[in-house]
Design an enzyme around this catalytic site. Structure first.
Site, mmCIF file in Angstrom:
data_model
loop_
_atom_site.group_PDB
_atom_site.id
_atom_site.type_symbol
_atom_site.label_atom_id
_atom_site.label_comp_id
_atom_site.label_asym_id
_atom_site.label_seq_id
_atom_site.Cartn_x
_atom_site.Cartn_y
_atom_site.Cartn_z
ATOM 1 C CE LYS A 146 -6.382 -1.345 5.350
ATOM 2 N NZ LYS A 146 -5.331 -0.573 4.454
ATOM 3 C CG ASP A 158 0.850 -16.860 11.408
ATOM 4 O OD1 ASP A 158 0.249 -16.017 10.381
ATOM 5 O OD2 ASP A 158 0.573 -17.979 11.725
ATOM 6 C CD GLU A 198 -2.963 1.157 2.499
ATOM 7 O OE1 GLU A 198 -3.240 0.029 2.722
ATOM 8 O OE2 GLU A 198 -3.422 2.102 2.924
ATOM 9 C CG HIS A 254 -4.021 7.860 0.976
ATOM 10 N ND1 HIS A 254 -4.845 6.843 0.963
ATOM 11 C CD2 HIS A 254 -3.377 7.533 1.883
ATOM 12 C CE1 HIS A 254 -5.018 5.975 1.818
ATOM 13 N NE2 HIS A 254 -3.573 6.284 2.663
#
Ligand code: MEV
Length: 448
Positions: free
Chosen positions: A288, A304, A93, A401
């Site tokens: 998130k 993991d 991202e 962004h």
């Protein structure tokens, strides 16, 4: 078989895992792609020229046909407990690494991050069914508890030598939730190992001992002797493997420019965190953003990330409602922003000693212990949340962004270096949207 089923079954295959790598590729490209040569070429272009490296990757999983690249970026200037780190991040991202670096630099000038490991206990359970008297089962458990532990000695010997091992085993009655359901609920200290194999091996041995000993336990009736073990597995919910990360500074020191005062910034920031505390729709996105930082470091260090994700989100809902993982307050003119999260990580075993880039990432972090890595990862999460809330409550997220997104769109249209330079300049003063970029590329290309 109907025609429809025949068409479906034409894409099925048996014995696939036994085929060679090139046979597997041939089958895939011929079964699924109209341009099989192109598909084959795409797969092969990611093969590593170094045969040893390729073989290593081939053997990580089954049916490997190629390698899937992710960028490995670095975010420098992280001051954690007065030690400076450059943090490796594997993530696709755009803007995550840039945001982490920005937050690191911001707090570098304000005392850095303070962290502390609160606890390191991990959990595993043997889930079993028993239909009999509770006192008889309790009596049986007390009788065999020492044997449950001693039967795992071959597995626990080395871990015990290093100071870890089984902490305790409890018998839990879960019959209120499900008829006949009980657990052996065991706690472990696995030191620098994530410990999944260690814990699961211990649990499977507990299950064997439990079953075998029940068969010869005198106080059990014939029916009670027949304990049914359903499964033995570690839990990825690790609320007692907890780390805390924090930043704080004087409210007035938060201001970077005259347009927003430190007080205004701090108040809005605390409000944003409070909204995520009470509103699950917002909390999920808020968390998130934290996981953007956490997963990237977890992945780069060969851990993991699915286990971490599952455990962290369960923790976010520990009070019965999904909520923010971070907290913020203003007290006596001091702004404090912090987070406590469960992280079961390892710096030995698994991929950590196998994957050359993971080894390099750990070396970059000065070969941390699992406890140190917990602190670094928590900081990456806190920094990411700080950066996101800072943008959201001031300029809005899209400005940063879309700047990063611009590069992706330009690459998508195979813009050359000159085009990239011209369009980057153009979008310094124009709003980036997908259509605006496409229009600008086309206009530039028509001109030339
Ligand atoms: C995007 O990947 C993450 C953010 O949505 C996080 C947030 O909203 O806090 C920017």
């Amino acid at each position: 078989m109907s025609l429809k089923n025949k068409a479906i079954m034409s894409k099925a295959i048996s014995g696939f895992s036994k085929l060679s790598k090139s046979q597997k590729i041939d089958w895939i490209v011929n079964t699924y792609f109209s341009d099989s040569e192109n598909a084959k070429q795409v797969l092969k272009q990611y093969w590593n020229d170094d045969k040893k490296i390729q073989q290593l990757h081939d053997e990580f999983i089954e049916n490997t046909i190629t390698n899937y690249y992710l960028p490995l970026g670095i975010a420098p200037n992280f001051l954690i407990n007065n030690k400076l780190y450059t943090i490796p991040m594997a993530i696709e991202e755009s803007s995550v690494v840039a945001a982490a670096s920005k937050a690191a630099k911001f707090w570098l000038d304000r005392g850095g991050f303070k962290t502390r490991v609160i606890s390191t206990t991990k959990i595993g359970q043997v889930h079993f069914m028993y239909h009999g008297r509770l006192e008889a089962l309790q009596n049986f458990f007390n009788t065999i508890k020492a044997k449950l532990i001693s039967d795992t000695e071959v597995i626990t010997k080395n871990m015990k030598k290093r100071g870890g091992g089984i902490i305790d085993i409890e018998l839990i009655d879960k019959t209120q939730a499900l008829e006949g359901y009980y657990q052996l609920h065991a706690s472990f200290e696995t030191l620098d190992a994530m410990g999944a194999n260690f814990i699961n091996s211990c649990l499977e041995q507990f299950a064997k001992t439990l079953k075998n000993e029940a068969l010869t336990f005198d106080n059990f009736s014939a029916e009670e002797k027949n304990i049914e073990v359903v499964m033995s597995i570690l839990s990825n919910y690790v609320p007692d493997c907890l780390v805390r990360a924090e930043v704080s500074c004087k409210v007035e020191d938060l201001s970077e420019n005259k347009s927003v005062s430190g007080h205004e910034f701090a108040n809005k920031f605390v409000q944003a965190v409070n909204i995520a505390k009470v509103e699950p729709y917002r909390a999920v996105t808020h968390n998130k953003g934290i996981m953007n930082g956490i997963d990237a470091v977890v992945l780069a260090t060969g851990n993991d990330f699915r286990a971490v994700e599952a455990g962290v989100h369960a923790y976010a809902a520990k009070n019965g409602k999904y909520s923010s993982l971070t907290h913020a307050k203003i007290e006596n003119g001091i702004f404090t922003f912090w987070m406590e999260i469960p992280l079961a990580l390892g710096t030995v075993g698994g991929l950590t000693g196998l994957h050359p880039l993971v080894k390099l990432a750990l070396e970059l972090l000065d070969k941390p212990s699992a406890k140190e890595l917990m602190q670094i990862v928590a900081v990456a999460g806190l920094a990411q949340n700080f950066a996101a809330l800072r943008s959201l409550t001031t300029t809005g997220i899209q400005q940063g962004h879309m700047k990063m997104h611009l590069t992706n769109i330009l690459n998508q249209f195979e813009a050359n270096e000159i085009e990239k330079q011209k369009l980057t300049e153009h979008f310094k003063t124009n709003t980036v949207t997908h259509s605006a970029v496409v229009k600008a590329i086309n206009a530039l290309r028509i001109k030339n």
